[in-house]
Write an enzyme that holds these catalytic residues in place. Structure first.
Site: not given
Ligand SMILES: NC(=O)c1ccc[n+]([C@@H]2O[C@H](COP(=O)([O-])OP(=O)(O)OC[C@H]3O[C@@H](n4cnc5c(N)ncnc54)[C@H](O)[C@@H]3O)[C@@H](O)[C@H]2O)c1
Length: 263
Positions: A142, A155
């Site tokens: 991120s 985080y």
């Molecule tokens: N959306 C954003 O703005 C953003 C920005 C920077 C980084 N990210 C990163 O992108 C990745 C995905 O985020 P997203 O926005 O798609 O969120 P999301 O909530 O749609 O996806 C995350 C998924 O991880 C699963 N999960 C949570 N804990 C878990 C565990 N212990 N074991 C297995 N699965 C687990 C959840 O059930 C979910 O389906 C993450 O690593 C997040 O930190 C997101």
């Protein structure tokens, strides 16, 4: 069809960026293990893909659970070429309480590190032995791991550690033809981002971009697919920001955007 005859594991594949990546890799020929702690969402994604995908129940923070999910994937598809370590702990009771360090509940810190950092290590530990013909690992980091902020220190620190971790993995297994890189998204408009961030936070993050458009999960998935493909065969140990220029400029840019919006 960059992933014809290849098998991929995507953790956190049940929604958002992970779901978009699973769909993208499958659309280019991969068979995909969609792993998620919420297995019902993983099944929804796997069903949308069809017989080339299989859902795996997996808590990446738990070694036994991660090992079983990888073993199940090997039983099902017989090989492993790509791992997208993408799961993160974004639940409101953890991410939502990751505020001022002076009041921080250590359980928030520990669970964040267990899922985001230990989870990536466990994915590497249990997938690399199966990458017999080489392989590609892509970790979702991120921009919060590239810059500081006034909240979400657990985080951000976990993501910052991942940016170092991928260099160790790249160095340890490069001689076996295994590459390891990270994508560092800025704000991506997933359902989770909308749920965990206030309208003010979303507006602030939008003003930090230099590009006028927001990133979608598919925008990140396309960079993950590139890094996982042979087109990136000479790229390893790198963190690629997919952030619309959020980390490319001096802070004055965002301040000016706010001033313009206010006037
Ligand atoms: N959306 C954003 O703005 C953003 C920005 C920077 C980084 N990210 C990163 O992108 C990745 C995905 O985020 P997203 O926005 O798609 O969120 P999301 O909530 O749609 O996806 C995350 C998924 O991880 C699963 N999960 C949570 N804990 C878990 C565990 N212990 N074991 C297995 N699965 C687990 C959840 O059930 C979910 O389906 C993450 O690593 C997040 O930190 C997101």
């Amino acid at each position: 069809m960059r992933f014809r005859d290849r098998v991929a594991l995507v953790t956190g594949g049940g929604s958002g960026i992970g779901a978009a990546t699973a769909l993208r890799l499958a659309s280019e020929g991969a068979r995909v293990g969609v792993a998620d702690i919420r297995v019902e969402t993983a099944w929804q994604v796997a069903s949308a893909i069809g017989s080339a995908a299989y859902a795996l129940e997996c808590d990446v923070a738990d070694e036994g659970s991660t090992a079983s999910a990888v073993a199940e994937l090997m039983d099902r598809f017989g090989r492993l070429d790509v791992a997208h370590s993408n799961a993160a702990c974004l639940e409101p009771e953890v991410y939502g309480r990751d505020g001022d360090l002076l009041d921080l509940d250590v359980e928030v810190w520990d669970r964040t590190m267990a899922v985001n950092l230990r989870g990536a290590m466990l994915v590497v530990k249990h997938t690399v032995p199966h990458m017999i013909e080489g392989g590609a690992i892509v970790v979702t980091s991120s921009v919060s791991g590239l810059v500081g902020d006034t909240d979400h220190a657990a985080y951000g620190t976990s993501k910052s550690a991942l940016n170092g971790f991928i260099r160790y993995v790249a160095t340890m297994y490069g001689s076996r033809g295994i590459r390891c890189n990270a994508v560092a998204p800025g704000l991506v408009m997933t359902d989770t981002a909308r749920a965990v961030m206030s309208p003010t936070m979303l507006a602030e993050k939008a003003a930090e971009r230099v590009l006028p458009w927001a990133a979608s999960p598919e925008d990140v998935a396309s960079v993950v697919a590139f890094l996982a493909s042979d087109e990136a065969r000479c790229i390893t140990g790198q963190t690629i920001a997919v952030d619309g220029g959020t980390t490319a400029h001096r802070p004055e840019h965002a301040l000016r955007s706010w001033k313009d919006a206010a006037s």
